[in-house]
Design a protein around this motif. Structure first.
Motif, PDB file in Angstrom:
ATOM      1  N   MET A 117       6.005 -15.193   7.055  1.00  0.00           N
ATOM      2  CA  MET A 117       6.960 -13.835   7.170  1.00  0.00           C
ATOM      3  C   MET A 117       5.910 -13.010   7.520  1.00  0.00           C
ATOM      4  N   THR A 118       6.072 -12.061   8.530  1.00  0.00           N
ATOM      5  CA  THR A 118       5.331 -11.185   8.869  1.00  0.00           C
ATOM      6  C   THR A 118       5.801  -9.837   9.198  1.00  0.00           C
ATOM      7  N   ALA A 119       5.122  -8.804   8.880  1.00  0.00           N
ATOM      8  CA  ALA A 119       5.495  -7.438   9.262  1.00  0.00           C
ATOM      9  C   ALA A 119       4.380  -6.474  10.013  1.00  0.00           C
ATOM     10  N   GLY A 120       3.320  -7.544  10.463  1.00  0.00           N
ATOM     11  CA  GLY A 120       2.241  -6.963  11.284  1.00  0.00           C
ATOM     12  C   GLY A 120       0.962  -6.879  10.204  1.00  0.00           C
ATOM     13  N   GLU A 121       1.412  -6.122   9.049  1.00  0.00           N
ATOM     14  CA  GLU A 121       0.445  -5.945   8.090  1.00  0.00           C
ATOM     15  C   GLU A 121       1.301  -5.835   6.905  1.00  0.00           C
ATOM     16  N   GLY A 122       0.916  -5.397   5.892  1.00  0.00           N
ATOM     17  CA  GLY A 122       1.398  -5.017   4.604  1.00  0.00           C
ATOM     18  C   GLY A 122       1.567  -6.076   3.634  1.00  0.00           C
ATOM     19  N   GLY A 123       2.154  -5.984   2.460  1.00  0.00           N
ATOM     20  CA  GLY A 123       2.490  -7.019   1.599  1.00  0.00           C
ATOM     21  C   GLY A 123       3.424  -6.466   0.380  1.00  0.00           C
ATOM     22  N   ALA A 124       3.673  -7.450  -0.727  1.00  0.00           N
ATOM     23  CA  ALA A 124       4.489  -6.998  -1.709  1.00  0.00           C
ATOM     24  C   ALA A 124       4.058  -7.657  -2.928  1.00  0.00           C
ATOM     25  N   VAL A 125       4.191  -7.148  -4.011  1.00  0.00           N
ATOM     26  CA  VAL A 125       3.823  -7.569  -5.245  1.00  0.00           C
ATOM     27  C   VAL A 125       4.719  -7.555  -6.366  1.00  0.00           C
ATOM     28  N   LEU A 126       5.054  -8.881  -6.963  1.00  0.00           N
ATOM     29  CA  LEU A 126       5.983  -8.867  -7.911  1.00  0.00           C
ATOM     30  C   LEU A 126       5.513  -8.943  -9.402  1.00  0.00           C
ATOM     31  N   PHE A 127       6.463  -8.441 -10.074  1.00  0.00           N
ATOM     32  CA  PHE A 127       5.945  -8.352 -11.576  1.00  0.00           C
ATOM     33  C   PHE A 127       6.918  -8.889 -12.496  1.00  0.00           C
ATOM     34  N   PRO A 128       6.361  -9.427 -13.638  1.00  0.00           N
ATOM     35  CA  PRO A 128       7.040 -10.210 -14.674  1.00  0.00           C
ATOM     36  C   PRO A 128       7.990  -9.208 -15.594  1.00  0.00           C
ATOM     37  N   ASP A 129       7.678  -7.928 -15.512  1.00  0.00           N
ATOM     38  CA  ASP A 129       8.388  -6.947 -16.463  1.00  0.00           C
ATOM     39  C   ASP A 129       8.413  -5.531 -15.769  1.00  0.00           C
ATOM     40  N   GLU A 130       9.158  -4.701 -16.268  1.00  0.00           N
ATOM     41  CA  GLU A 130       9.566  -3.453 -15.536  1.00  0.00           C
ATOM     42  C   GLU A 130       8.395  -2.454 -15.972  1.00  0.00           C
ATOM     43  N   GLU A 131       7.858  -2.759 -17.244  1.00  0.00           N
ATOM     44  CA  GLU A 131       6.607  -1.918 -17.311  1.00  0.00           C
ATOM     45  C   GLU A 131       5.392  -1.777 -16.348  1.00  0.00           C
ATOM     46  N   LEU A 132       4.974  -2.943 -16.115  1.00  0.00           N
ATOM     47  CA  LEU A 132       3.997  -3.181 -14.868  1.00  0.00           C
ATOM     48  C   LEU A 132       4.502  -2.669 -13.636  1.00  0.00           C
ATOM     49  N   ARG A 133       5.791  -3.109 -13.420  1.00  0.00           N
ATOM     50  CA  ARG A 133       6.324  -2.565 -11.967  1.00  0.00           C
ATOM     51  C   ARG A 133       6.099  -1.013 -11.719  1.00  0.00           C
ATOM     52  N   GLU A 134       6.515  -0.395 -12.837  1.00  0.00           N
ATOM     53  CA  GLU A 134       6.652   0.951 -12.929  1.00  0.00           C
ATOM     54  C   GLU A 134       5.100   1.630 -12.642  1.00  0.00           C
ATOM     55  N   ARG A 135       4.198   1.071 -13.516  1.00  0.00           N
ATOM     56  CA  ARG A 135       2.700   1.432 -13.319  1.00  0.00           C
ATOM     57  C   ARG A 135       2.506   1.224 -11.888  1.00  0.00           C
ATOM     58  N   ALA A 136       2.566   0.183 -11.246  1.00  0.00           N
ATOM     59  CA  ALA A 136       2.277  -0.188  -9.948  1.00  0.00           C
ATOM     60  C   ALA A 136       3.006   0.882  -8.927  1.00  0.00           C
ATOM     61  N   PHE A 137       4.140   1.174  -9.183  1.00  0.00           N
ATOM     62  CA  PHE A 137       4.971   2.143  -8.133  1.00  0.00           C
ATOM     63  C   PHE A 137       4.286   3.385  -8.422  1.00  0.00           C
ATOM     64  N   LEU A 138       3.975   3.910  -9.461  1.00  0.00           N
ATOM     65  CA  LEU A 138       2.958   4.976  -9.432  1.00  0.00           C
ATOM     66  C   LEU A 138       1.775   5.096  -8.652  1.00  0.00           C
ATOM     67  N   VAL A 139       0.993   4.160  -8.489  1.00  0.00           N
ATOM     68  CA  VAL A 139      -0.018   3.965  -7.942  1.00  0.00           C
ATOM     69  C   VAL A 139       0.131   3.910  -6.431  1.00  0.00           C
ATOM     70  N   HIS A 140       1.370   3.174  -5.965  1.00  0.00           N
ATOM     71  CA  HIS A 140       1.669   2.788  -4.632  1.00  0.00           C
ATOM     72  C   HIS A 140       2.280   4.029  -4.013  1.00  0.00           C
ATOM     73  N   SER A 141       3.002   4.929  -4.823  1.00  0.00           N
ATOM     74  CA  SER A 141       3.746   5.996  -4.386  1.00  0.00           C
ATOM     75  C   SER A 141       2.890   7.548  -4.729  1.00  0.00           C
ATOM     76  N   CYS A 142       1.869   7.465  -4.308  1.00  0.00           N
ATOM     77  CA  CYS A 142       1.065   8.706  -4.274  1.00  0.00           C
ATOM     78  C   CYS A 142       0.914   9.268  -5.795  1.00  0.00           C
ATOM     79  N   GLY A 143       1.062   8.548  -6.753  1.00  0.00           N
ATOM     80  CA  GLY A 143       1.359   8.859  -8.302  1.00  0.00           C
ATOM     81  C   GLY A 143       2.502   9.571  -8.657  1.00  0.00           C
ATOM     82  N   ARG A 144       3.397   9.496  -8.002  1.00  0.00           N
ATOM     83  CA  ARG A 144       4.607  10.162  -8.171  1.00  0.00           C
ATOM     84  C   ARG A 144       5.707   9.171  -8.815  1.00  0.00           C
ATOM     85  N   PRO A 145       6.349   9.346  -9.922  1.00  0.00           N
ATOM     86  CA  PRO A 145       7.403   8.514 -10.586  1.00  0.00           C
ATOM     87  C   PRO A 145       8.620   8.475  -9.534  1.00  0.00           C
ATOM     88  N   ARG A 146       9.089   7.460  -9.914  1.00  0.00           N
ATOM     89  CA  ARG A 146      10.482   7.281  -9.043  1.00  0.00           C
ATOM     90  C   ARG A 146      11.634   8.287  -8.922  1.00  0.00           C
TER      91      ARG A 146
END
Length: 188
Positions: A88-117
């Motif tokens: 499956m391609t979008a030309g570039e990019g990727g996705a990360v799956l997390f086993p819990d909400e806490e890790l997902r939220e930490r990663a969200f901060l990093v991927h979204s310029c340090g801004r919470p959802r």
């Protein structure tokens, strides 16, 4: 620290991983190679015994299953790639799956310029970068996701013939399989 692979599946060898663990080890990173899962049962145990994280490289495992569970259901972080050579391609990019909400939220901060959802005032709570996927790439991936199951079914149906023909070529050994990997997308 690189370790050897299982010569049948081409995936990381859990015994080699266990032998390479040191007090400095922080994470074990199995690569699900060409659609075949690494031995997640053994690697889960090695990681738990050593007290280290498990981070799956699932760039070759779009749609693969291990004992009826997909990559994102195995209880550890899993990273996918959508560059132009993947199933499956979008030309570039990727996705990360997390086993819990806490890790997902930490990663969200990093991927979204340090801004919470929930941020509406452009307040950064940490440093980060813009790793957000654009809408066009997401739309392309969604369309591909809808046909992934059918494409995997065709590859699984055709694999026995391809493997038998490849095995007739001197020096070519087709990738083996672990029966616990009950769905192989046959990447590559």
């Amino acid at each position: 620290v690189p370790v050897d692979v299982d010569l049948d599946t081409y995936c990381i060898d859990p015994a080699a991983v266990a032998a390479a663990i040191t007090p400095r080890t922080k994470v074990i990173m199995p690569v699900h190679m060409a659609g075949q899962f690494a031995d997640m049962d053994a690697l889960d145990k090695v990681a738990a015994d050593a007290g280290v994280a498990l981070l799956q490289d699932a760039a070759h495992a779009h749609g693969a299953q291990w004992q009826g569970r997909r990559v994102g259901e195995l209880g550890s972080v899993a990273a996918f790639s959508f560059q132009n050579g993947k199933l499956m391609t979008a030309g570039e990019g990727g996705a990360v799956l997390f086993p819990d909400e806490e890790l997902r939220e930490r990663a969200f901060l990093v991927h979204s310029c340090g801004r919470p959802r929930t941020d509406r005032d452009y307040l950064h709570s940490t440093t980060g970068s813009n790793f957000r996927m654009n809408e066009f790439s997401a739309a392309v991936l969604r369309a591909q996701l809808a046909r992934l199951d059918a494409q995997i079914a065709v590859r699984e149906q055709r694999w026995p013939l391809l493997a038998s023909l490849l095995a007739e070529i001197p020096g070519v050994v087709p990738q083996g399989s672990d029966p616990r990997g009950d769905r192989n997308p046959h990447y590559m």
